[in-house]
Each structure stands twice: as C-alpha cells, then as structure tokens.
Design a protein around this motif. Structure first.
Motif, PDB file in Angstrom:
ATOM      1  N   GLU A 181       0.852  -1.183   0.000  1.00 52.85           N
ATOM      2  CA  GLU A 181       0.000   0.000   0.000  1.00 52.85           C
ATOM      3  C   GLU A 181       0.894   1.242   0.000  1.00 52.85           C
ATOM      4  OE1 GLU A 181      -3.281   0.272  -0.103  1.00 52.85           O
ATOM      5  OE2 GLU A 181      -3.679  -1.893  -0.109  1.00 52.85           O
ATOM      6  N   LEU A 182       0.787   2.073  -1.024  1.00 55.84           N
ATOM      7  CA  LEU A 182       1.747   3.155  -1.235  1.00 55.84           C
ATOM      8  C   LEU A 182       1.806   4.142  -0.080  1.00 55.84           C
ATOM      9  CD1 LEU A 182       1.174   3.903  -5.045  1.00 55.84           C
ATOM     10  CD2 LEU A 182       2.966   2.515  -3.968  1.00 55.84           C
ATOM     11  N   ARG A 183       0.693   4.375   0.601  1.00 55.95           N
ATOM     12  CA  ARG A 183       0.677   5.364   1.677  1.00 55.95           C
ATOM     13  C   ARG A 183       1.062   4.795   3.043  1.00 55.95           C
ATOM     14  NH1 ARG A 183      -5.181   8.010   0.820  1.00 55.95           N
ATOM     15  NH2 ARG A 183      -5.635   5.799   0.418  1.00 55.95           N
ATOM     16  N   HIS A 227      -2.979  -3.204   7.125  1.00 51.29           N
ATOM     17  CA  HIS A 227      -3.728  -3.538   5.911  1.00 51.29           C
ATOM     18  C   HIS A 227      -3.940  -5.038   5.712  1.00 51.29           C
ATOM     19  CE1 HIS A 227      -2.005   0.512   5.009  1.00 51.29           C
ATOM     20  NE2 HIS A 227      -3.253   0.708   4.633  1.00 51.29           N
ATOM     21  N   GLY A 228      -3.228  -5.867   6.474  1.00 53.16           N
ATOM     22  CA  GLY A 228      -3.406  -7.313   6.352  1.00 53.16           C
ATOM     23  C   GLY A 228      -2.870  -7.887   5.059  1.00 53.16           C
ATOM     24  N   THR A 229      -2.022  -7.157   4.356  1.00 50.49           N
ATOM     25  CA  THR A 229      -1.469  -7.626   3.085  1.00 50.49           C
ATOM     26  C   THR A 229      -0.052  -8.141   3.291  1.00 50.49           C
ATOM     27  OG1 THR A 229      -0.746  -5.365   2.624  1.00 50.49           O
ATOM     28  CG2 THR A 229      -2.849  -6.054   1.694  1.00 50.49           C
ATOM     29  N   PRO A 230       0.390  -9.130   2.497  1.00 48.38           N
ATOM     30  CA  PRO A 230       1.768  -9.626   2.601  1.00 48.38           C
ATOM     31  C   PRO A 230       2.772  -8.509   2.321  1.00 48.38           C
ATOM     32  CG  PRO A 230       0.425 -11.169   1.355  1.00 48.38           C
ATOM     33  CD  PRO A 230      -0.415  -9.933   1.539  1.00 48.38           C
ATOM     34  N   LEU A 231       3.848  -8.485   3.095  1.00 48.70           N
ATOM     35  CA  LEU A 231       4.875  -7.465   2.932  1.00 48.70           C
ATOM     36  C   LEU A 231       5.889  -7.876   1.866  1.00 48.70           C
ATOM     37  CD1 LEU A 231       5.526  -6.620   6.697  1.00 48.70           C
ATOM     38  CD2 LEU A 231       4.154  -5.309   5.064  1.00 48.70           C
ATOM     39  N   VAL A 232       6.561  -6.882   1.336  1.00 49.74           N
ATOM     40  CA  VAL A 232       7.584  -7.095   0.310  1.00 49.74           C
ATOM     41  C   VAL A 232       8.955  -6.927   0.949  1.00 49.74           C
ATOM     42  CG1 VAL A 232       8.510  -6.289  -1.894  1.00 49.74           C
ATOM     43  CG2 VAL A 232       6.035  -6.215  -1.465  1.00 49.74           C
ATOM     44  N   ARG A 288       9.084   5.448  13.232  1.00 48.75           N
ATOM     45  CA  ARG A 288       9.131   4.261  14.081  1.00 48.75           C
ATOM     46  C   ARG A 288       8.839   3.034  13.210  1.00 48.75           C
ATOM     47  NH1 ARG A 288       4.921   1.799  17.221  1.00 48.75           N
ATOM     48  NH2 ARG A 288       5.787   0.496  18.888  1.00 48.75           N
ATOM     49  N   ILE A 289       9.853   2.235  12.966  1.00 50.55           N
ATOM     50  CA  ILE A 289       9.715   1.096  12.069  1.00 50.55           C
ATOM     51  C   ILE A 289       9.263  -0.122  12.866  1.00 50.55           C
ATOM     52  CG2 ILE A 289      10.869  -0.308  10.338  1.00 50.55           C
ATOM     53  CD1 ILE A 289      10.651   2.686   9.709  1.00 50.55           C
ATOM     54  N   LEU A 290       8.199  -0.768  12.415  1.00 50.55           N
ATOM     55  CA  LEU A 290       7.664  -1.933  13.098  1.00 50.55           C
ATOM     56  C   LEU A 290       8.251  -3.217  12.528  1.00 50.55           C
ATOM     57  CD1 LEU A 290       3.854  -1.087  13.321  1.00 50.55           C
ATOM     58  CD2 LEU A 290       5.661  -0.569  14.959  1.00 50.55           C
ATOM     59  N   LEU A 291       8.257  -4.244  13.365  1.00 52.90           N
ATOM     60  CA  LEU A 291       8.541  -5.581  12.873  1.00 52.90           C
ATOM     61  C   LEU A 291       7.248  -6.161  12.311  1.00 52.90           C
ATOM     62  CD1 LEU A 291      10.776  -6.959  15.743  1.00 52.90           C
ATOM     63  CD2 LEU A 291      11.503  -6.470  13.414  1.00 52.90           C
ATOM     64  N   PRO A 292       7.337  -6.996  11.292  1.00 62.28           N
ATOM     65  CA  PRO A 292       6.110  -7.538  10.692  1.00 62.28           C
ATOM     66  C   PRO A 292       5.404  -8.518  11.615  1.00 62.28           C
ATOM     67  CG  PRO A 292       8.043  -8.577   9.738  1.00 62.28           C
ATOM     68  CD  PRO A 292       8.547  -7.459  10.603  1.00 62.28           C
ATOM     69  N   ARG A 293       4.135  -8.723  11.363  1.00 60.53           N
ATOM     70  CA  ARG A 293       3.369  -9.753  12.055  1.00 60.53           C
ATOM     71  C   ARG A 293       3.271 -10.969  11.141  1.00 60.53           C
ATOM     72  NH1 ARG A 293      -0.245 -10.537  16.116  1.00 60.53           N
ATOM     73  NH2 ARG A 293      -0.225  -8.352  16.746  1.00 60.53           N
ATOM     74  N   MET A 294       3.585 -12.141  11.703  1.00 64.77           N
ATOM     75  CA  MET A 294       3.505 -13.377  10.929  1.00 64.77           C
ATOM     76  C   MET A 294       2.083 -13.926  10.998  1.00 64.77           C
ATOM     77  SD  MET A 294       6.465 -13.828   9.620  1.00 64.77           S
ATOM     78  CE  MET A 294       6.505 -15.549   9.119  1.00 64.77           C
ATOM     79  N   ARG A 295       1.496 -14.161   9.826  1.00 68.64           N
ATOM     80  CA  ARG A 295       0.178 -14.772   9.734  1.00 68.64           C
ATOM     81  C   ARG A 295       0.250 -15.898   8.719  1.00 68.64           C
ATOM     82  NH1 ARG A 295      -3.304  -9.118   9.702  1.00 68.64           N
ATOM     83  NH2 ARG A 295      -3.268  -8.775  11.956  1.00 68.64           N
TER      84      ARG A 295
END
Length: 384
Positions: A196-198, A225-230, A209-216
């Motif tokens: 998501e661009l925004r 957004h619930g979308t896979p990260l790149v 503040r950079i977050l660590l991803p959530r594993m699902r």
C-alpha cells in the motif's frame, strides 16, 4: 469438589488471584493432562485448601482470550463448554493480556497470586515485583499426583535481563518466535515494505518508528492492511545507549551498525553531549570527548579518550555486576548489554538490554550454537 463454589465474581471478594491461562497450560508442573486442562485448576484449589485450612477459600480467575481461542488443545471439549459458561457468568475475567491485568489487581488489592510466571518483562511498570518473596505462589506436582503451592522468590532482575525479556515478549506477540522460542532470524534481519503506497509502518525510507512484521500463516504481513509485505533487503542492527545520572536514566540514544559516536561534556555535532544533563561541578569532571562507542559487525566497543579516565564493570546474571575496573586508554573493549561505564562519580553510560533486530537474531543464533545436542537426538538425514 465443586470448583464453582470457590470462584469469586470479583477480586474484592476473593482470597487469591489465579492466572488461569498459566495454570491450565502448565504442563511443566502438572503434566499428563494434555496441553490444556481445567483439571489443573482443581488440583490447585485442593492445594490451596490444604495450604490455608479453609474449605471455602475463594479465587478470582483471569484468563487471556487466547485460552479459549486455542480450544482444540483441550482434550475434553466439555471443559471448553464449562469454561465458556464461567466467562458468561462473570466467574472468569477474559482479557487480551492476563499478565498485566493480574499484576494491576495484585498491586491494588495485595492479594497473593497463583502462577508460574515471574513477570520479568513487566517489572518496569511494576517495580514492586523486584525482590517480592511473599505474594506469588507456583504449583508444583508431588509424586502422588497432587499439587503443592510453593512461595516464589521473584528475585531482582537487572535492566538488561528485563529488557531482553521485553524484546522476547514483543516478538512473541508478532508471531516471530520459532521452535524453542527462538526468533525467526530470516524475517527479523530483513527490512519490509507494505505494497500500500501510503503505508509507512515498515518502510525505513518513509517512516519514523519502524515496526517488525506480524507473521500470519507463515507470511510477514502488514499490521494495518493485512497484506503480505515485500522484502527490501537486510536490516542493519541498532544499539541503544542510556545516560544514567545518580541512578536515574535521563536520556537514551541509538547507535547504528557501522557508526561511531563520541560521548562527553561537549563532543561536537556528531557526538552525544551530556553538558545539559549535568550539574556544573560534575560537568567539570567529564572530558569534552570522554569515550568513543562504536558498532562494528554486530559488536559494540567502547574506548577511553578522556583526560580523567573511565571505569567499567560487566553485567552478570540476576542483576549483579563485576568489580569496577579501569578502562585502558585508547583501547577498544567490548561493551555488552547491561555493562556500565562511569565517566565521573554518578555519571554512567550503559548499554540497554534491548537488542535491536539484527543483533538480537545474531545473539540467539550464537546461543543456539552453544547448546549441546542431546545424545538421543536423531542424526541428520543426508541427501544425495
């Protein structure tokens, strides 16, 4: 015995607090009943009646929502229905974080707590846990299958230990712990971007503040957004330094991998200046450039460049320190989490126990390499 007879509808009416999730899942002290079982609560209540001599002793139950969320781990689904009934009747307080709720209630009511958790990561918000020897009881199985309740000495944990445990808890909430509670290094040591661009939650080029991803389902996912990260490449390590004046942390600083910082009274634009934090008479005893701290290849080094000299002491387990030693001038020495460097009397620079992503994963890999392999473990299978 009727368990319901001992369940209070509020903490004010109870004699003890019980962290139900911990008790129900405590296979280490009460095994043989499956991953989750309400029978463990029954054994704890019998032990409590024995300990107090009160057949009407009452308890207030607090549970994580994840306890019923993992209902398939109950061997007896009738227990699941019973537990849901308790929640509906107000006999179990169901919350997202049972640890925090139990500790809040324990602080407000002074009621004893039955749990196997030592709450290391909650001690910054609840300093009264440190050194507590009377308010916490843990279940322990006896040879005959019954349970005894033993007082826990909560001990005093160092800031480094507390911070490391907080880091582990944060990773657990994000699903970033693998087998044996080790961080998923392949995820933690990479930077990520939401498609998501925004969205700037993970992008090091856009966000603060950079977050660590959530594993699902095994996939790094955006929290919002619930979308896979790149994947965007390796994540550089970051170290946190703290300035402690007369025992109080007055400032925190970060040091990126591959960088170096001078610390002192007025070290210049690229340094860490302590002048504004110190009384004038103390500032006179700190050199303009007192020490240099650098981060290289996952290690943090400290070097004395002062006129007045610097003392260091190493952090040990259970909040203890080694003796103060003079830091040899113009010589790099390891500066590990919890270590302290004294620039002047009451002026201490310390390394936070919080180890940021790359270093955290490296440290866990190092610990895993030190762990001896059980002689009964199966040999690895060779592939042709």
């Amino acid at each position: 015995m009727s368990v319901e007879h001992h369940l209070a509808a509020s903490a004010e009416r109870a004699d003890y607090l019980v962290e139900l999730s911990n008790v129900v899942r405590d296979t280490s002290s009460v095994g043989g009943l499956g991953p989750r079982s309400l029978r463990r609560l029954g054994l704890v209540l019998r032990a409590l009646m024995e300990l107090t001599g009160d057949p009407d002793v009452s308890v207030y139950l607090v549970a994580d929502t994840s306890l019923l969320g993992g209902h398939r781990e109950f061997a007896d689904q009738a227990e699941v229905r019973r537990l849901r009934g308790w929640v509906a009747d107000g006999l179990v307080e169901e919350v997202d974080d049972a640890d925090e709720r139990v500790l809040d209630l324990a602080r407000m009511t002074s009621l004893p707590v039955i749990t196997g958790d030592r709450y290391v990561d909650h001690r910054p918000e609840h300093p009264w846990i440190q050194g507590n020897t009377w308010q916490f009881l843990r279940p322990e199985a006896r040879p005959d299958g019954s349970v005894a309740l033993l007082a826990m000495d909560m001990g005093v944990r160092s800031a480094a230990e507390i911070s490391r445990r907080m880091e582990l808890s944060a990773l657990k909430k994000q699903g970033l712990l693998g087998p044996s509670r080790t961080p998923l290094a392949e995820v933690i040591m990479r930077t990520w971007r939401c498609p998501e661009l925004r969205c700037t939650l993970y992008d090091i080029h856009k966000g603060g503040r950079i977050l660590l991803p959530r594993m699902r389902r095994g996939v790094p996912t955006c929290e919002l957004h619930g979308t896979p990260l790149v994947g965007e490449g390796p994540r550089l390590g970051t170290t946190q330094l703290k300035a402690v004046i007369n025992g109080t942390c007055v400032a925190r600083y970060t040091l990126d991998e591959g960088s170096e910082a001078h610390v002192g009274r007025l070290p210049g634009q690229v340094g860490i200046a302590l002048h504004s934090l110190l009384p004038p008479q103390v500032a006179q005893q700190v050199s303009r450039r007192h020490v240099t701290v650098s981060a290289r290849s996952g290690a943090v080094l400290i070097r004395d460049i002062s006129t007045y000299g610097t003392r260091v002491r190493r952090a040990r387990r259970q909040g203890a320190f080694g003796p103060w030693e003079k830091l040899p001038p113009q010589t790099d020495r390891p500066f590990r989490p919890g270590d302290e460097a004294e620039l002047s009397s009451g002026v201490v620079l310390t390394r936070s126990g919080r180890r940021f992503p790359a270093e955290l994963a490296d440290a866990w890999r190092t610990e895993a390499a030190r762990t001896p392999v059980s002689p009964t473990a199966a040999a690895p299978t060779r592939r042709a």
